[in-house]
Design a protein around this motif. Sequence first.
Motif, PDB file in Angstrom:
ATOM      1  N   ALA A 265       0.837  -1.207   0.000  1.00  0.00           N
ATOM      2  CA  ALA A 265       0.000   0.000   0.000  1.00  0.00           C
ATOM      3  C   ALA A 265       0.868   1.251   0.000  1.00  0.00           C
ATOM      4  N   GLU A 266       1.954   1.208   0.757  1.00  0.00           N
ATOM      5  CA  GLU A 266       2.880   2.342   0.777  1.00  0.00           C
ATOM      6  C   GLU A 266       3.516   2.543  -0.604  1.00  0.00           C
ATOM      7  N   ALA A 267       3.890   1.429  -1.252  1.00  0.00           N
ATOM      8  CA  ALA A 267       4.488   1.518  -2.584  1.00  0.00           C
ATOM      9  C   ALA A 267       3.483   2.053  -3.600  1.00  0.00           C
ATOM     10  N   ARG A 268       2.245   1.644  -3.476  1.00  0.00           N
ATOM     11  CA  ARG A 268       1.215   2.120  -4.413  1.00  0.00           C
ATOM     12  C   ARG A 268       0.984   3.620  -4.254  1.00  0.00           C
ATOM     13  N   ALA A 269       1.001   4.085  -3.025  1.00  0.00           N
ATOM     14  CA  ALA A 269       0.824   5.517  -2.802  1.00  0.00           C
ATOM     15  C   ALA A 269       1.989   6.291  -3.414  1.00  0.00           C
ATOM     16  N   ALA A 270       3.212   5.766  -3.272  1.00  0.00           N
ATOM     17  CA  ALA A 270       4.384   6.439  -3.846  1.00  0.00           C
ATOM     18  C   ALA A 270       4.337   6.400  -5.369  1.00  0.00           C
ATOM     19  N   ALA A 271       3.939   5.256  -5.945  1.00  0.00           N
ATOM     20  CA  ALA A 271       3.899   5.118  -7.403  1.00  0.00           C
ATOM     21  C   ALA A 271       2.818   5.991  -8.025  1.00  0.00           C
ATOM     22  N   ALA A 272       1.751   6.238  -7.280  1.00  0.00           N
ATOM     23  CA  ALA A 272       0.659   7.068  -7.807  1.00  0.00           C
ATOM     24  C   ALA A 272       1.082   8.518  -7.993  1.00  0.00           C
ATOM     25  N   LEU A 273       2.139   8.947  -7.307  1.00  0.00           N
ATOM     26  CA  LEU A 273       2.604  10.332  -7.384  1.00  0.00           C
ATOM     27  C   LEU A 273       3.626  10.549  -8.502  1.00  0.00           C
ATOM     28  N   PRO A 275       5.331  10.895 -12.303  1.00  0.00           N
ATOM     29  CA  PRO A 275       4.854  11.470 -13.564  1.00  0.00           C
ATOM     30  C   PRO A 275       4.179  10.426 -14.457  1.00  0.00           C
ATOM     31  N   ALA A 276       4.694   9.179 -14.398  1.00  0.00           N
ATOM     32  CA  ALA A 276       4.051   8.075 -15.112  1.00  0.00           C
ATOM     33  C   ALA A 276       3.615   7.044 -14.065  1.00  0.00           C
ATOM     34  N   PRO A 277       2.464   7.250 -13.437  1.00  0.00           N
ATOM     35  CA  PRO A 277       2.059   6.386 -12.319  1.00  0.00           C
ATOM     36  C   PRO A 277       1.787   4.949 -12.760  1.00  0.00           C
ATOM     37  N   TYR A 278       1.949   4.016 -11.842  1.00  0.00           N
ATOM     38  CA  TYR A 278       1.640   2.617 -12.098  1.00  0.00           C
ATOM     39  C   TYR A 278       1.205   1.978 -10.784  1.00  0.00           C
ATOM     40  N   LYS A 279       0.661   0.760 -10.856  1.00  0.00           N
ATOM     41  CA  LYS A 279       0.230   0.050  -9.654  1.00  0.00           C
ATOM     42  C   LYS A 279       1.146  -1.151  -9.424  1.00  0.00           C
ATOM     43  N   PRO A 280       1.930  -1.142  -8.341  1.00  0.00           N
ATOM     44  CA  PRO A 280       2.751  -2.315  -8.034  1.00  0.00           C
ATOM     45  C   PRO A 280       1.884  -3.565  -7.848  1.00  0.00           C
ATOM     46  N   LYS A 281       2.389  -4.692  -8.358  1.00  0.00           N
ATOM     47  CA  LYS A 281       1.676  -5.961  -8.286  1.00  0.00           C
ATOM     48  C   LYS A 281       2.391  -6.927  -7.354  1.00  0.00           C
ATOM     49  N   ALA A 282       1.672  -7.996  -6.979  1.00  0.00           N
ATOM     50  CA  ALA A 282       2.234  -8.998  -6.077  1.00  0.00           C
ATOM     51  C   ALA A 282       2.004 -10.400  -6.633  1.00  0.00           C
ATOM     52  N   ILE A 283       2.972 -11.290  -6.366  1.00  0.00           N
ATOM     53  CA  ILE A 283       2.797 -12.706  -6.681  1.00  0.00           C
ATOM     54  C   ILE A 283       2.802 -13.501  -5.388  1.00  0.00           C
ATOM     55  N   TYR A 284       2.090 -14.630  -5.414  1.00  0.00           N
ATOM     56  CA  TYR A 284       1.976 -15.512  -4.262  1.00  0.00           C
ATOM     57  C   TYR A 284       2.364 -16.904  -4.755  1.00  0.00           C
ATOM     58  N   VAL A 405      10.793 -10.576  -9.908  1.00  0.00           N
ATOM     59  CA  VAL A 405      10.453  -9.375  -9.141  1.00  0.00           C
ATOM     60  C   VAL A 405      11.546  -8.309  -9.266  1.00  0.00           C
ATOM     61  N   LEU A 406      12.616  -8.623  -9.959  1.00  0.00           N
ATOM     62  CA  LEU A 406      13.779  -7.741  -9.966  1.00  0.00           C
ATOM     63  C   LEU A 406      13.694  -6.628 -11.011  1.00  0.00           C
ATOM     64  N   ARG A 407      12.881  -6.803 -12.038  1.00  0.00           N
ATOM     65  CA  ARG A 407      12.807  -5.776 -13.074  1.00  0.00           C
ATOM     66  C   ARG A 407      12.250  -4.470 -12.517  1.00  0.00           C
ATOM     67  N   GLN A 408      12.699  -3.359 -13.094  1.00  0.00           N
ATOM     68  CA  GLN A 408      12.316  -2.044 -12.582  1.00  0.00           C
ATOM     69  C   GLN A 408      11.337  -1.371 -13.536  1.00  0.00           C
ATOM     70  N   PRO A 409      10.166  -0.976 -13.072  1.00  0.00           N
ATOM     71  CA  PRO A 409       9.199  -0.304 -13.953  1.00  0.00           C
ATOM     72  C   PRO A 409       9.720   1.042 -14.443  1.00  0.00           C
ATOM     73  N   VAL A 418      11.242   2.451  -1.685  1.00  0.00           N
ATOM     74  CA  VAL A 418      10.308   1.336  -1.701  1.00  0.00           C
ATOM     75  C   VAL A 418      10.012   0.906  -3.139  1.00  0.00           C
ATOM     76  N   LEU A 419      10.148   1.840  -4.093  1.00  0.00           N
ATOM     77  CA  LEU A 419       9.892   1.530  -5.502  1.00  0.00           C
ATOM     78  C   LEU A 419      11.120   0.970  -6.205  1.00  0.00           C
ATOM     79  N   ASN A 420      12.266   1.021  -5.546  1.00  0.00           N
ATOM     80  CA  ASN A 420      13.504   0.496  -6.129  1.00  0.00           C
ATOM     81  C   ASN A 420      13.919  -0.813  -5.470  1.00  0.00           C
ATOM     82  N   THR A 421      12.976  -1.450  -4.790  1.00  0.00           N
ATOM     83  CA  THR A 421      13.276  -2.637  -3.998  1.00  0.00           C
ATOM     84  C   THR A 421      12.375  -3.792  -4.410  1.00  0.00           C
TER      85      THR A 421
END
Length: 778
Positions: A265-273, A275-284, A405-409, A418-421
């Motif tokens: 949730a913290e990463a999503r809030a940061a990504a939303a701000l 210039p090119a926003p995106y939604k971080p995803k998760a795998i299980y 999970v290592l690729r960077q958007p 948090v977006l670089n991790t």
Amino acid sequence: MELFGFQERAASSIAERFAEYAINPLMVDRTTTVPFIQTLVSITGSGKTLILADAVSQIRDRLPIQPIVLWVSKGKIVVSQAYSNLSAGKYADNLPGFTVKPLLQVAPSDLEDSTRPVLLVATVGKFAVEDEEGGDRKVFEAQLDLATDSLWELLKRRRAASGARRPLIVVYDEGHNLSDLQTRRLLELSPDGLIAASATMTLPSRLENTITRLRTDRGWQDSQFTTAVASKDVVSAGLVKERIAIGGYVTPMETAVDAMLSDMAEARAAAALLPAPYKPKAIYVCSTNTVDGVPIAEDTKRPFNERQARPILIWRHLVENAKIDPSKIVIYSQLKFTKDAPAPKGMRVLSGGDKDYTDFIEGDFEHIIFNLGLQEGWDDPTCGFAYIDKEMASPRQITQVIGRVLRQPGAEHYTNPVLNTAHFYIRTDERGVFDEILDDIRRQLVSEHPAVSLLIKSDSTGRVMEKVHPEPPRTVPTIGIHSAKAKDPIANLINKMMDFSAGGPNTVGQGSRMLVLQEIGAGAESSFEWIEVEHSNRVTVRSIFRRELQRLYAGALRRAGGPVNLVDIELPKFDAMIELTSPAADHVRSVARSVVEAYIAHSRIFQNDFDAPYSVGPVAIDLRDATDFSKSLHAKYSGLNPLELRFCRALDRTQRVWARNPRNSGFYIPLLDLASSSTYWPDFLVWVDKTVIAIDTKGDHLLAEASVGKLFDIDTLGEPAKVVLRLISEGEAEALPSGQINKVGKLGFTVWSWKNGRLHGIHASDERAAIKLALDLS
């Protein structure tokens, strides 16, 4: 797609090695060459497919006849993505002129037409069978409506209409899957080159004879078989994340998943701000139909709310407790249900077939539950979080998931760490199991990802990564490149560039000759002879010009423009076709170098007060080795080497507000130089009244650069200077009138500034004296 500098260098290395070998190849017999062998070793996310595509294009440019490329991999997903990207997708422009087809759709005319290169894409399952009667036999059967011979036989002969045998290059993506059987089948085709790429490359024993011949008869060393990409270059380019954060949980699944969702949730809030926003995803990642103490047949008979299969438990927790929309969740595995106890409405279960994969990609799911079925091929940089269940928590399986999970958007590092991790949450039954996993991951990081740092969850906080925000917030003016004055000089150079559209002797290559197997005669009277061919395939002037610009000027500066943006690259003269080794090509390369030199000479590094300033962001902290500071923007820093720690303490004593500047995601200054990297991150930022002093304590590598004056003399375009640079080098040194740096002694430090148009150095006895000099603005 434009290549980064490290990608272009890797592709060129492969192509140049191939061309050198192809001039005088080793022979198995009179008509069979010993294939050129090359492995591309590069971490996941580095753009291996792009490097391979560019290498193939460059090989094609150097050959005397248009080649056939067989592009294979084990997984259908990998092959499907390769075909999509190479035929009409993001890499199609990197294969100009190529006809790209699935292997089974190739027609004899495609192999006979030597006016166009052809690239055939297939899974190894199409041909890697012990018996030609087994497997997918279409490749071994004659296409009776098109030819009397099988496709496999046509590939072996690959005769052009002229009688010449076309070169065959085999490219194996995800080459760690290359087996002895696959190798034997591929060698049946007598390929001229075999290029395999992987993050963890090992060659099968079936290639030992080939490798031994190259070692013995050509004197090849180990380094000549491999083109390796440094992971630090990949990280610096922003293609992969800077760090991996791992937390171990000897807890119920819900606790670990909740911790991940909180960080997400913290990463999503940061990504939303952004210039090119995106939604971080998760795998299980979990086993599909395994249930503790209960046969799966019994579990499938239970009502849905009583079932214990792990994908169901995870799905229910996400939907019922975390209140996540079911349409955003997918279970990508063969989860079993019965007619009497079906899946609930709204649950998406995809079993993993070809059609399911298409549905999966188009669904744009944000939470993906699977059992390693997506290990290879799936490529979504927005996936930054992974929960791994205890049944899958073996060291080997964990390290296999890391690449997903290592690729960077956005191929860019951001100010918020948090977006670089890449975040991992591993649930195990015993603490010792987690420790074993950590040891294995550490070994892998050292050998395969040395530029990616590792953070371990702090037991005291229960979080994967500690993040420290700047207090108070501070900004720094953006630094850019002002190149308007370079436009006219570059236009003059392009106007003077010769037009080779009419052809002529200057467009013809000279020098290296290659052997081509030629069919002489016809029918029973035919025989085969090797003939020398001097000329190579023709390429556009545009291709040569752009490649030379790319080679001379670091690709990372594309964000700030670059010389290619000041060239009218669509002029008709750039469409002319010439050979790589021709005088015309030499002329084009010379013009490209002049264009880069004009760009550097007439451009200025300037303080850009029109764009939003750089805002100092939070930093990631490993509490195990963190050091507290009183005047820094961040209350503590970790990962400091001994020299950095000394300067941090010296800065803290000045009572000035300061910050450690993170490489790759912090404040940067673009460079104008042929020899250096394109972007420079100073070590520290210090605020002195209305001025920001950028200090670099590793300044030795910059002092010898021809453009060091431009780096210091930041143009303000009439505004007061707000950013001042200081370099600090170890030992005592002086700048000679010639511009060279003369080392005088090894003690203390030298503080460098720019005064009266010259580099000026002052010696300091220790780091405290050096910092005092660096902060002096008089």
